[in-house]
Design a protein around this motif. Structure first.
Motif, PDB file in Angstrom:
ATOM      1  N   ILE A   1      15.177  26.569  21.057  1.00  0.00           N
ATOM      2  CA  ILE A   1      14.679  26.970  19.644  1.00  0.00           C
ATOM      3  C   ILE A   1      13.812  28.221  19.838  1.00  0.00           C
ATOM      4  O   ILE A   1      14.075  29.317  19.245  1.00  0.00           O
ATOM      5  N   CYS A   2      12.706  27.887  20.725  1.00  0.00           N
ATOM      6  CA  CYS A   2      11.865  29.099  20.950  1.00  0.00           C
ATOM      7  C   CYS A   2      12.360  30.265  21.403  1.00  0.00           C
ATOM      8  O   CYS A   2      12.033  31.410  21.062  1.00  0.00           O
TER       9      CYS A   2
ATOM     10  N   CYS B   1      15.475  31.369  21.452  1.00  0.00           N
ATOM     11  CA  CYS B   1      16.213  31.946  20.179  1.00  0.00           C
ATOM     12  C   CYS B   1      15.224  32.818  19.100  1.00  0.00           C
ATOM     13  O   CYS B   1      15.691  33.870  18.804  1.00  0.00           O
ATOM     14  N   LEU B   2      14.177  32.077  18.925  1.00  0.00           N
ATOM     15  CA  LEU B   2      13.103  33.039  18.112  1.00  0.00           C
ATOM     16  C   LEU B   2      12.509  34.013  18.687  1.00  0.00           C
ATOM     17  O   LEU B   2      12.644  35.206  18.155  1.00  0.00           O
TER      18      LEU B   2
ATOM     19  N   THR C   1      22.032  23.813  19.503  1.00  0.00           N
ATOM     20  CA  THR C   1      20.886  24.195  18.809  1.00  0.00           C
ATOM     21  C   THR C   1      20.909  25.848  18.956  1.00  0.00           C
ATOM     22  O   THR C   1      20.222  26.373  18.031  1.00  0.00           O
TER      23      THR C   1
ATOM     24  N   THR D   1      20.551  27.700  15.369  1.00  0.00           N
ATOM     25  CA  THR D   1      19.405  28.725  15.370  1.00  0.00           C
ATOM     26  C   THR D   1      19.867  30.284  15.087  1.00  0.00           C
ATOM     27  O   THR D   1      19.038  30.740  14.005  1.00  0.00           O
TER      28      THR D   1
ATOM     29  N   ILE E   1      19.013  32.371  11.267  1.00  0.00           N
ATOM     30  CA  ILE E   1      18.609  33.456  11.423  1.00  0.00           C
ATOM     31  C   ILE E   1      19.297  34.794  11.019  1.00  0.00           C
ATOM     32  O   ILE E   1      18.915  35.409  10.050  1.00  0.00           O
TER      33      ILE E   1
END
Length: 536
Positions: free
Chosen positions: A198-199, A201-202, A246, A250, A254
Protein backbone atom coordinates in the motif's frame (compact mmCIF):
# COMPACT_ATOMS: atom_id res chain seq x y z
CA UNK A 1 23.48 5.08 25.15
CA UNK A 2 20.75 5.10 27.81
CA UNK A 3 17.10 5.84 27.08
CA UNK A 4 17.23 9.38 28.43
CA UNK A 5 20.26 10.31 26.31
CA UNK A 6 18.72 8.71 23.24
CA UNK A 7 15.46 10.60 23.76
CA UNK A 8 17.41 13.85 24.13
CA UNK A 9 19.34 13.10 20.93
CA UNK A 10 16.14 12.47 18.99
CA UNK A 11 14.65 15.71 20.30
CA UNK A 12 17.71 17.81 19.49
CA UNK A 13 18.03 16.15 16.07
CA UNK A 14 14.43 16.89 15.11
CA UNK A 15 14.64 20.49 16.35
CA UNK A 16 17.90 21.01 14.46
CA UNK A 17 16.35 19.51 11.33
CA UNK A 18 13.41 21.91 11.59
CA UNK A 19 15.71 24.87 12.22
CA UNK A 20 17.86 24.08 9.17
CA UNK A 21 14.78 23.67 6.99
CA UNK A 22 13.45 27.04 8.11
CA UNK A 23 16.85 28.65 7.55
CA UNK A 24 17.15 27.31 4.01
CA UNK A 25 13.61 28.48 3.21
CA UNK A 26 14.80 32.08 3.66
CA UNK A 27 17.00 31.67 0.57
CA UNK A 28 15.85 32.04 -3.06
CA UNK A 29 13.96 29.29 -4.87
CA UNK A 30 13.72 27.87 -8.38
CA UNK A 31 12.82 30.57 -10.92
CA UNK A 32 12.45 33.41 -8.40
CA UNK A 33 11.65 36.57 -10.37
CA UNK A 34 12.52 34.96 -13.72
CA UNK A 35 9.64 35.25 -16.20
CA UNK A 36 8.09 33.96 -18.35
CA UNK A 37 8.28 30.37 -16.98
CA UNK A 38 9.70 31.12 -13.52
CA UNK A 39 10.57 27.70 -12.04
CA UNK A 40 9.49 24.77 -9.86
CA UNK A 41 7.99 27.14 -7.28
CA UNK A 42 5.63 28.48 -9.94
CA UNK A 43 4.95 24.94 -11.20
CA UNK A 44 3.71 23.86 -7.77
CA UNK A 45 1.60 27.02 -7.40
CA UNK A 46 0.18 26.61 -10.91
CA UNK A 47 -0.88 23.02 -10.16
CA UNK A 48 -2.84 24.32 -7.18
CA UNK A 49 -4.42 26.87 -9.52
CA UNK A 50 -5.62 24.42 -12.16
CA UNK A 51 -6.78 21.69 -9.75
CA UNK A 52 -9.10 24.01 -7.79
CA UNK A 53 -10.45 25.81 -10.85
CA UNK A 54 -10.84 23.09 -13.48
CA UNK A 55 -12.82 19.83 -13.54
CA UNK A 56 -10.71 16.79 -12.76
CA UNK A 57 -10.99 15.51 -16.34
CA UNK A 58 -9.12 18.64 -17.55
CA UNK A 59 -6.19 18.47 -15.13
CA UNK A 60 -3.94 16.59 -17.55
CA UNK A 61 -5.56 17.74 -20.80
CA UNK A 62 -4.53 20.67 -22.98
CA UNK A 63 -7.40 23.20 -23.08
CA UNK A 64 -7.86 26.95 -23.51
CA UNK A 65 -7.56 27.37 -19.73
CA UNK A 66 -4.89 24.71 -19.16
CA UNK A 67 -1.88 25.26 -21.39
CA UNK A 68 0.26 22.15 -20.86
CA UNK A 69 3.27 24.02 -22.22
CA UNK A 70 3.09 26.21 -19.12
CA UNK A 71 3.91 23.80 -16.30
CA UNK A 72 1.28 21.22 -17.14
CA UNK A 73 0.79 18.54 -14.50
CA UNK A 74 3.33 15.78 -15.13
CA UNK A 75 3.17 13.78 -11.89
CA UNK A 76 0.70 11.01 -10.94
CA UNK A 77 -2.76 11.63 -9.47
CA UNK A 78 -1.69 11.68 -5.81
CA UNK A 79 0.41 14.78 -6.51
CA UNK A 80 -2.63 16.36 -8.18
CA UNK A 81 -4.78 15.61 -5.12
CA UNK A 82 -2.15 17.13 -2.86
CA UNK A 83 -2.06 20.23 -5.08
CA UNK A 84 -5.86 20.39 -4.86
CA UNK A 85 -5.80 20.34 -1.04
CA UNK A 86 -3.16 23.09 -0.97
CA UNK A 87 -5.24 25.02 -3.53
CA UNK A 88 -8.35 24.80 -1.34
CA UNK A 89 -6.37 26.29 1.56
CA UNK A 90 -5.03 28.96 -0.82
CA UNK A 91 -8.59 29.94 -1.77
CA UNK A 92 -9.48 30.29 1.89
CA UNK A 93 -6.43 32.46 2.69
CA UNK A 94 -6.33 34.59 -0.47
CA UNK A 95 -8.10 33.69 -3.75
CA UNK A 96 -5.47 35.69 -5.67
CA UNK A 97 -2.95 32.90 -4.97
CA UNK A 98 -4.78 30.61 -7.41
CA UNK A 99 -6.77 32.94 -9.65
CA UNK A 100 -7.14 31.10 -12.98
CA UNK A 101 -4.78 32.47 -15.70
CA UNK A 102 -4.32 35.71 -13.69
CA UNK A 103 -1.95 34.47 -10.98
CA UNK A 104 1.03 33.41 -13.10
CA UNK A 105 4.27 34.39 -11.43
CA UNK A 106 2.51 35.33 -8.19
CA UNK A 107 5.33 35.98 -5.69
CA UNK A 108 4.19 38.11 -2.76
CA UNK A 109 5.93 37.66 0.60
CA UNK A 110 2.74 36.26 2.13
CA UNK A 111 2.42 33.69 -0.62
CA UNK A 112 6.07 32.65 -0.30
CA UNK A 113 5.50 32.09 3.41
CA UNK A 114 2.40 30.02 2.70
CA UNK A 115 4.22 27.86 0.14
CA UNK A 116 7.19 27.29 2.44
CA UNK A 117 4.83 26.25 5.25
CA UNK A 118 3.15 23.66 3.00
CA UNK A 119 6.50 21.91 2.47
CA UNK A 120 7.50 22.12 6.13
CA UNK A 121 4.12 20.70 7.19
CA UNK A 122 4.35 17.54 5.07
CA UNK A 123 7.97 17.12 6.14
CA UNK A 124 6.91 17.27 9.79
CA UNK A 125 3.90 15.01 9.31
CA UNK A 126 5.43 12.43 6.96
CA UNK A 127 9.19 12.27 6.38
CA UNK A 128 10.55 13.06 9.85
CA UNK A 129 8.27 10.55 11.64
CA UNK A 130 8.99 7.96 8.92
CA UNK A 131 12.74 8.24 9.48
CA UNK A 132 12.40 8.01 13.26
CA UNK A 133 10.07 4.99 13.13
CA UNK A 134 12.21 3.20 10.53
CA UNK A 135 15.47 3.33 12.47
CA UNK A 136 13.73 2.53 15.76
CA UNK A 137 11.88 -0.45 14.29
CA UNK A 138 14.30 -2.04 11.83
CA UNK A 139 17.64 -1.70 13.60
CA UNK A 140 17.98 -3.46 16.92
CA UNK A 141 20.08 -2.08 19.76
CA UNK A 142 23.66 -2.56 18.67
CA UNK A 143 26.36 -4.11 20.83
CA UNK A 144 29.45 -2.14 21.85
CA UNK A 145 31.27 -2.89 18.63
CA UNK A 146 28.46 -1.55 16.44
CA UNK A 147 29.14 1.29 14.06
CA UNK A 148 26.44 3.87 14.83
CA UNK A 149 23.21 3.63 16.79
CA UNK A 150 19.71 3.98 15.28
CA UNK A 151 19.38 7.45 16.83
CA UNK A 152 22.57 8.63 15.13
CA UNK A 153 21.38 7.08 11.85
CA UNK A 154 18.12 9.01 12.21
CA UNK A 155 20.05 12.22 12.90
CA UNK A 156 22.19 11.84 9.78
CA UNK A 157 19.10 11.10 7.69
CA UNK A 158 17.11 14.10 8.92
CA UNK A 159 20.06 16.44 8.39
CA UNK A 160 20.96 15.19 4.90
CA UNK A 161 21.62 18.42 2.94
CA UNK A 162 20.30 17.20 -0.42
CA UNK A 163 16.66 16.79 0.60
CA UNK A 164 16.65 20.01 2.65
CA UNK A 165 18.11 22.03 -0.25
CA UNK A 166 15.77 20.68 -2.92
CA UNK A 167 12.52 20.74 -0.93
CA UNK A 168 13.03 23.82 1.22
CA UNK A 169 15.36 25.75 -1.09
CA UNK A 170 14.75 24.84 -4.73
CA UNK A 171 11.12 24.05 -3.80
CA UNK A 172 9.52 20.66 -4.25
CA UNK A 173 7.63 18.06 -2.21
CA UNK A 174 10.01 15.10 -2.51
CA UNK A 175 9.57 14.44 1.22
CA UNK A 176 6.06 13.09 0.53
CA UNK A 177 6.97 10.30 -1.90
CA UNK A 178 10.18 9.53 0.00
CA UNK A 179 8.26 9.24 3.27
CA UNK A 180 5.81 6.75 1.74
CA UNK A 181 8.80 4.84 0.37
CA UNK A 182 10.39 4.71 3.83
CA UNK A 183 7.20 3.30 5.32
CA UNK A 184 6.99 0.77 2.47
CA UNK A 185 10.57 -0.38 3.09
CA UNK A 186 9.91 -0.51 6.83
CA UNK A 187 6.86 -2.77 6.40
CA UNK A 188 8.67 -5.09 3.99
CA UNK A 189 11.65 -5.37 6.34
CA UNK A 190 9.36 -6.13 9.28
CA UNK A 191 7.37 -8.77 7.38
CA UNK A 192 4.20 -6.77 6.66
CA UNK A 193 3.98 -7.08 2.86
CA UNK A 194 0.40 -5.86 2.47
CA UNK A 195 1.06 -2.59 4.30
CA UNK A 196 4.35 -2.29 2.43
CA UNK A 197 2.53 -2.70 -0.89
CA UNK A 198 0.00 0.00 0.00
CA UNK A 199 2.70 2.48 1.01
CA UNK A 200 4.78 1.82 -2.08
CA UNK A 201 1.74 2.32 -4.31
CA UNK A 202 1.21 5.68 -2.57
CA UNK A 203 4.85 6.62 -3.19
CA UNK A 204 4.67 5.57 -6.85
CA UNK A 205 1.41 7.43 -7.37
CA UNK A 206 2.92 10.59 -5.95
CA UNK A 207 6.06 10.57 -8.13
CA UNK A 208 6.71 8.18 -10.99
CA UNK A 209 10.45 8.28 -10.20
CA UNK A 210 9.66 5.73 -7.49
CA UNK A 211 9.81 3.26 -10.37
CA UNK A 212 13.53 3.31 -9.54
CA UNK A 213 12.63 1.27 -6.44
CA UNK A 214 9.89 -0.86 -8.02
CA UNK A 215 11.91 -3.85 -9.24
CA UNK A 216 13.35 -4.86 -5.81
CA UNK A 217 9.87 -4.53 -4.28
CA UNK A 218 8.36 -6.72 -6.99
CA UNK A 219 11.18 -9.28 -6.96
CA UNK A 220 11.46 -9.64 -3.19
CA UNK A 221 7.70 -9.80 -2.55
CA UNK A 222 7.35 -12.35 -5.35
CA UNK A 223 10.12 -14.45 -3.81
CA UNK A 224 8.21 -14.51 -0.50
CA UNK A 225 5.25 -16.04 -2.33
CA UNK A 226 7.23 -19.08 -3.43
CA UNK A 227 6.48 -21.89 -0.93
CA UNK A 228 9.39 -22.89 1.28
CA UNK A 229 10.27 -26.56 1.83
CA UNK A 230 7.49 -28.19 3.82
CA UNK A 231 4.94 -25.46 3.00
CA UNK A 232 1.81 -25.97 0.96
CA UNK A 233 1.60 -24.29 -2.45
CA UNK A 234 -1.63 -22.74 -1.22
CA UNK A 235 0.38 -20.56 1.19
CA UNK A 236 2.28 -18.94 -1.68
CA UNK A 237 -0.83 -18.50 -3.80
CA UNK A 238 -2.63 -16.85 -0.89
CA UNK A 239 0.25 -14.45 -0.26
CA UNK A 240 0.45 -13.56 -3.95
CA UNK A 241 -3.31 -12.97 -4.09
CA UNK A 242 -3.18 -10.67 -1.06
CA UNK A 243 -0.27 -8.59 -2.38
CA UNK A 244 -1.51 -8.34 -5.97
CA UNK A 245 -5.05 -7.60 -4.83
CA UNK A 246 -3.75 -4.85 -2.55
CA UNK A 247 -1.78 -3.24 -5.39
CA UNK A 248 -4.70 -3.38 -7.84
CA UNK A 249 -7.17 -2.01 -5.30
CA UNK A 250 -4.85 0.84 -4.23
CA UNK A 251 -4.22 1.85 -7.83
CA UNK A 252 -7.93 1.60 -8.64
CA UNK A 253 -8.88 3.94 -5.77
CA UNK A 254 -6.22 6.52 -6.66
CA UNK A 255 -6.87 6.43 -10.41
CA UNK A 256 -10.67 6.08 -10.21
CA UNK A 257 -11.50 9.58 -11.58
CA UNK A 258 -9.21 8.98 -14.58
CA UNK A 259 -10.52 5.50 -15.41
CA UNK A 260 -13.92 6.74 -16.51
CA UNK A 261 -12.82 6.63 -20.12
CA UNK A 262 -9.72 5.57 -22.05
CA UNK A 263 -9.00 9.13 -23.18
CA UNK A 264 -8.60 10.42 -19.61
CA UNK A 265 -6.30 7.54 -18.70
CA UNK A 266 -4.02 8.17 -21.67
CA UNK A 267 -4.00 11.92 -20.96
CA UNK A 268 -2.36 11.13 -17.62
CA UNK A 269 0.03 8.51 -18.99
CA UNK A 270 1.27 10.80 -21.77
CA UNK A 271 2.14 13.45 -19.17
CA UNK A 272 3.92 10.96 -16.91
CA UNK A 273 6.21 9.59 -19.62
CA UNK A 274 7.06 12.42 -22.04
CA UNK A 275 9.41 10.68 -24.47
CA UNK A 276 9.48 13.77 -26.70
CA UNK A 277 11.40 15.76 -24.09
CA UNK A 278 14.61 13.90 -24.94
CA UNK A 279 17.13 11.76 -23.11
CA UNK A 280 18.10 14.54 -20.67
CA UNK A 281 17.68 18.30 -20.31
CA UNK A 282 20.25 19.95 -18.05
CA UNK A 283 23.61 18.36 -17.36
CA UNK A 284 23.08 15.29 -15.19
CA UNK A 285 25.63 12.89 -13.64
CA UNK A 286 24.64 9.79 -15.62
CA UNK A 287 26.22 7.69 -18.35
CA UNK A 288 24.33 9.21 -21.28
CA UNK A 289 25.28 12.78 -20.43
CA UNK A 290 28.92 11.68 -20.10
CA UNK A 291 28.85 9.79 -23.41
CA UNK A 292 27.24 12.78 -25.07
CA UNK A 293 30.54 14.64 -24.64
CA UNK A 294 32.23 12.26 -27.06
CA UNK A 295 29.29 11.33 -29.29
CA UNK A 296 26.33 13.69 -29.65
CA UNK A 297 23.48 11.32 -28.86
CA UNK A 298 20.82 13.98 -29.24
CA UNK A 299 21.97 14.83 -32.75
CA UNK A 300 22.40 11.36 -34.23
CA UNK A 301 19.87 9.18 -32.40
CA UNK A 302 16.12 9.81 -32.32
CA UNK A 303 14.18 9.97 -29.05
CA UNK A 304 12.23 6.75 -29.57
CA UNK A 305 15.33 4.81 -30.52
CA UNK A 306 17.25 6.31 -27.60
CA UNK A 307 14.37 5.38 -25.31
CA UNK A 308 14.74 1.74 -26.38
CA UNK A 309 18.50 1.83 -25.83
CA UNK A 310 18.02 3.30 -22.34
CA UNK A 311 15.39 0.72 -21.45
CA UNK A 312 17.63 -2.18 -22.48
CA UNK A 313 20.69 -0.70 -20.72
CA UNK A 314 18.74 -0.10 -17.52
CA UNK A 315 17.28 -3.62 -17.59
CA UNK A 316 20.73 -5.16 -18.09
CA UNK A 317 22.22 -3.04 -15.28
CA UNK A 318 19.55 -3.94 -12.75
CA UNK A 319 19.25 -7.62 -13.78
CA UNK A 320 22.14 -9.12 -11.70
CA UNK A 321 20.92 -7.55 -8.47
CA UNK A 322 17.32 -8.58 -9.18
CA UNK A 323 18.21 -12.19 -10.01
CA UNK A 324 20.30 -12.45 -6.86
CA UNK A 325 17.48 -11.06 -4.72
CA UNK A 326 14.99 -13.49 -6.27
CA UNK A 327 17.08 -16.67 -6.31
CA UNK A 328 18.84 -16.05 -2.98
CA UNK A 329 16.20 -14.04 -1.09
CA UNK A 330 17.20 -12.42 2.13
CA UNK A 331 15.50 -9.41 3.64
CA UNK A 332 18.92 -8.09 4.63
CA UNK A 333 19.68 -7.62 0.93
CA UNK A 334 16.52 -5.65 0.28
CA UNK A 335 17.78 -2.13 1.07
CA UNK A 336 21.02 -2.79 -0.82
CA UNK A 337 19.00 -4.02 -3.81
CA UNK A 338 17.04 -0.74 -3.67
CA UNK A 339 20.34 1.16 -3.87
CA UNK A 340 21.49 -0.93 -6.84
CA UNK A 341 18.20 -0.62 -8.69
CA UNK A 342 17.85 3.14 -8.22
CA UNK A 343 21.49 3.71 -9.18
CA UNK A 344 20.99 1.63 -12.35
CA UNK A 345 17.97 3.73 -13.28
CA UNK A 346 19.76 7.00 -12.51
CA UNK A 347 22.82 6.03 -14.54
CA UNK A 348 21.13 4.45 -17.56
CA UNK A 349 17.44 5.34 -17.85
CA UNK A 350 15.69 7.92 -20.02
CA UNK A 351 14.86 11.51 -18.94
CA UNK A 352 16.86 11.67 -15.72
CA UNK A 353 16.95 14.93 -13.75
CA UNK A 354 19.67 16.08 -11.34
CA UNK A 355 17.18 16.02 -8.45
CA UNK A 356 16.41 12.34 -9.06
CA UNK A 357 19.58 11.43 -7.18
CA UNK A 358 17.43 11.90 -4.05
CA UNK A 359 15.63 8.67 -4.98
CA UNK A 360 18.99 6.89 -4.81
CA UNK A 361 20.02 8.75 -1.66
CA UNK A 362 16.99 7.47 0.27
CA UNK A 363 18.00 3.77 0.59
CA UNK A 364 21.61 4.89 1.09
CA UNK A 365 20.46 6.88 4.15
CA UNK A 366 18.54 3.87 5.41
CA UNK A 367 21.70 1.78 5.10
CA UNK A 368 23.79 4.28 7.11
CA UNK A 369 24.10 2.27 10.35
CA UNK A 370 25.60 -0.67 8.45
CA UNK A 371 28.24 1.12 6.38
CA UNK A 372 28.32 4.74 7.53
CA UNK A 373 31.59 5.69 5.80
CA UNK A 374 30.57 4.60 2.30
CA UNK A 375 27.03 5.95 2.72
CA UNK A 376 28.31 9.31 3.99
CA UNK A 377 30.67 9.54 1.03
CA UNK A 378 27.84 8.83 -1.39
CA UNK A 379 25.52 11.37 0.23
CA UNK A 380 28.11 14.16 -0.06
CA UNK A 381 28.71 13.24 -3.73
CA UNK A 382 24.96 13.30 -4.35
CA UNK A 383 24.78 16.92 -3.16
CA UNK A 384 27.87 17.80 -5.21
CA UNK A 385 26.23 16.39 -8.36
CA UNK A 386 23.43 18.96 -7.95
CA UNK A 387 25.76 21.96 -7.61
CA UNK A 388 24.95 23.42 -11.09
CA UNK A 389 21.23 23.38 -10.23
CA UNK A 390 21.78 24.83 -6.76
CA UNK A 391 24.05 27.53 -8.19
CA UNK A 392 21.34 28.48 -10.68
CA UNK A 393 18.90 28.86 -7.77
CA UNK A 394 21.39 31.02 -5.79
CA UNK A 395 21.57 28.42 -3.04
CA UNK A 396 25.34 27.99 -2.83
CA UNK A 397 25.69 29.73 0.56
CA UNK A 398 23.08 27.36 2.00
CA UNK A 399 24.67 24.39 0.22
CA UNK A 400 28.21 25.00 1.48
CA UNK A 401 26.96 25.71 5.01
CA UNK A 402 24.83 22.55 5.21
CA UNK A 403 27.50 20.31 3.72
CA UNK A 404 30.20 21.59 6.08
CA UNK A 405 27.84 21.15 9.02
CA UNK A 406 27.06 17.59 7.86
CA UNK A 407 30.76 16.71 7.49
CA UNK A 408 31.61 18.04 10.96
CA UNK A 409 28.61 16.24 12.46
CA UNK A 410 29.65 12.97 10.82
CA UNK A 411 33.25 13.34 12.00
CA UNK A 412 32.05 13.90 15.58
CA UNK A 413 29.82 10.82 15.34
CA UNK A 414 32.70 8.73 13.97
CA UNK A 415 35.27 9.78 16.55
CA UNK A 416 33.14 10.17 19.66
CA UNK A 417 30.24 7.75 19.26
CA UNK A 418 29.42 6.14 22.63
CA UNK A 419 30.75 2.76 23.66
CA UNK A 420 32.91 2.13 20.62
CA UNK A 421 36.66 2.56 20.25
CA UNK A 422 37.41 0.72 16.99
CA UNK A 423 38.80 2.45 13.89
CA UNK A 424 36.10 3.81 11.65
CA UNK A 425 37.06 6.87 9.65
CA UNK A 426 40.60 7.76 10.73
CA UNK A 427 43.05 5.14 12.07
CA UNK A 428 43.93 5.40 15.74
CA UNK A 429 47.10 7.40 16.43
CA UNK A 430 48.78 4.66 18.47
CA UNK A 431 48.08 2.09 15.72
CA UNK A 432 49.70 4.32 13.10
CA UNK A 433 52.79 4.83 15.33
CA UNK A 434 53.05 1.07 15.86
CA UNK A 435 52.74 0.47 12.09
CA UNK A 436 55.54 2.95 11.36
CA UNK A 437 57.73 1.42 14.07
CA UNK A 438 57.20 -2.15 12.84
CA UNK A 439 57.80 -1.09 9.23
CA UNK A 440 61.17 0.45 10.15
CA UNK A 441 62.21 -2.78 11.88
CA UNK A 442 61.23 -4.90 8.86
CA UNK A 443 64.37 -5.16 6.76
CA UNK A 444 63.40 -8.04 4.47
CA UNK A 445 60.37 -7.90 2.16
CA UNK A 446 58.89 -11.03 3.81
CA UNK A 447 59.03 -9.35 7.21
CA UNK A 448 57.51 -6.26 5.64
CA UNK A 449 54.62 -8.32 4.23
CA UNK A 450 54.12 -9.89 7.66
CA UNK A 451 53.98 -6.40 9.18
CA UNK A 452 51.39 -5.29 6.64
CA UNK A 453 49.28 -8.38 7.37
CA UNK A 454 49.47 -7.59 11.07
CA UNK A 455 48.30 -4.01 10.53
CA UNK A 456 45.98 -4.56 7.57
CA UNK A 457 43.02 -2.91 9.33
CA UNK A 458 45.04 0.24 9.97
CA UNK A 459 46.30 0.24 6.37
CA UNK A 460 42.77 -0.31 5.06
CA UNK A 461 41.42 2.57 7.13
CA UNK A 462 44.28 4.82 6.03
CA UNK A 463 43.76 3.96 2.36
CA UNK A 464 40.01 4.49 2.55
CA UNK A 465 40.43 7.79 4.39
CA UNK A 466 42.94 9.06 1.83
CA UNK A 467 40.64 8.03 -1.01
CA UNK A 468 37.65 9.83 0.50
CA UNK A 469 39.71 12.92 1.30
CA UNK A 470 41.06 13.02 -2.27
CA UNK A 471 37.55 12.57 -3.69
CA UNK A 472 35.96 15.28 -1.53
CA UNK A 473 38.93 17.58 -2.14
CA UNK A 474 38.18 17.24 -5.84
CA UNK A 475 34.59 18.26 -5.12
CA UNK A 476 35.78 21.30 -3.16
CA UNK A 477 38.15 22.26 -5.97
CA UNK A 478 35.41 22.12 -8.61
CA UNK A 479 33.02 24.11 -6.42
CA UNK A 480 35.69 26.78 -5.95
CA UNK A 481 36.30 26.74 -9.71
CA UNK A 482 32.64 27.26 -10.57
CA UNK A 483 32.27 30.04 -7.97
CA UNK A 484 35.45 32.00 -8.76
CA UNK A 485 35.87 31.68 -12.52
CA UNK A 486 33.59 32.15 -15.50
CA UNK A 487 33.54 29.36 -18.08
CA UNK A 488 34.99 30.07 -21.54
CA UNK A 489 32.64 31.94 -23.88
CA UNK A 490 32.64 29.05 -26.35
CA UNK A 491 31.87 26.47 -23.62
CA UNK A 492 29.33 28.02 -21.20
CA UNK A 493 28.42 24.61 -19.72
CA UNK A 494 32.02 23.44 -19.22
CA UNK A 495 32.09 23.56 -15.40
CA UNK A 496 28.65 21.95 -15.08
CA UNK A 497 29.72 19.19 -17.42
CA UNK A 498 32.94 18.56 -15.46
CA UNK A 499 30.92 18.22 -12.25
CA UNK A 500 28.49 15.82 -13.95
CA UNK A 501 31.26 13.61 -15.36
CA UNK A 502 33.20 13.59 -12.06
CA UNK A 503 30.03 12.59 -10.19
CA UNK A 504 29.09 9.99 -12.80
CA UNK A 505 32.36 8.08 -12.39
CA UNK A 506 31.85 8.08 -8.62
CA UNK A 507 28.28 6.77 -9.00
CA UNK A 508 29.49 3.99 -11.31
CA UNK A 509 32.07 2.99 -8.67
CA UNK A 510 29.37 3.01 -5.97
CA UNK A 511 27.14 0.91 -8.23
CA UNK A 512 29.85 -1.75 -8.59
CA UNK A 513 30.59 -1.66 -4.85
CA UNK A 514 26.99 -2.05 -3.68
CA UNK A 515 26.40 -4.90 -6.14
CA UNK A 516 29.48 -6.58 -4.70
CA UNK A 517 28.11 -6.09 -1.17
CA UNK A 518 24.74 -7.60 -2.11
CA UNK A 519 26.26 -10.66 -3.75
CA UNK A 520 28.39 -11.31 -0.68
CA UNK A 521 25.36 -11.66 1.59
CA UNK A 522 24.27 -15.32 1.64
CA UNK A 523 20.59 -16.26 1.42
CA UNK A 524 18.40 -16.73 4.48
CA UNK A 525 20.94 -15.69 7.10
CA UNK A 526 19.19 -14.14 10.08
CA UNK A 527 21.76 -11.55 11.15
CA UNK A 528 24.42 -9.81 9.07
CA UNK A 529 26.69 -7.83 11.41
CA UNK A 530 24.38 -5.36 13.16
CA UNK A 531 21.71 -5.16 10.49
CA UNK A 532 19.06 -7.17 12.36
CA UNK A 533 15.50 -7.80 11.32
CA UNK A 534 12.63 -9.64 12.87
CA UNK A 535 12.93 -13.27 11.86
CA UNK A 536 10.41 -14.98 9.61
Amino acid sequence: MNTKSEFLLYGLGILTAILLRCGVSLHPYSGAGKPPMYGDYEAQRHWMEITVNLPITDWYRNTSTNDLQYWGLDYPPLTAYHSYLCGVVSLFINPEYVSLTKSRGYETEEHKLFMRYTVLLVDLLLFIPAAVVYFKSVYKKNPKKSLITPSLGTLLTLLYPGLILIDHGHFQYNCVSLAFAVYAILFVCTRRPVLGSICFCLALNYKQMELYHAIPFFVYLLSTCIPKPGQSALVGVTRLAKISGTVILTFAVIWAPFLINVSSTFDVLRRLFPVARGIFEDKVANVWCTLNVFYKLKLYIGNEQMFRYCTVATFVAVLPSSIDLFLRPNVKKFVIALINSSLAFFLFSFQVHEKTILVVALPVMLYLPVEPIVCFWFLILSVFSMVPLLLKDELMVATISLVLFYIVLFYIICEYRPGCNNEMFFPRYDNVIQLISDTKKSGHYRLLLRTFRKHYKTLLTMGRSLLIIASLSGCALFVALILIFHPPMNYPDLFSLIISIYSCFHFLAFFIYFNFVQFNIPPAVEDIKHFKFKSD
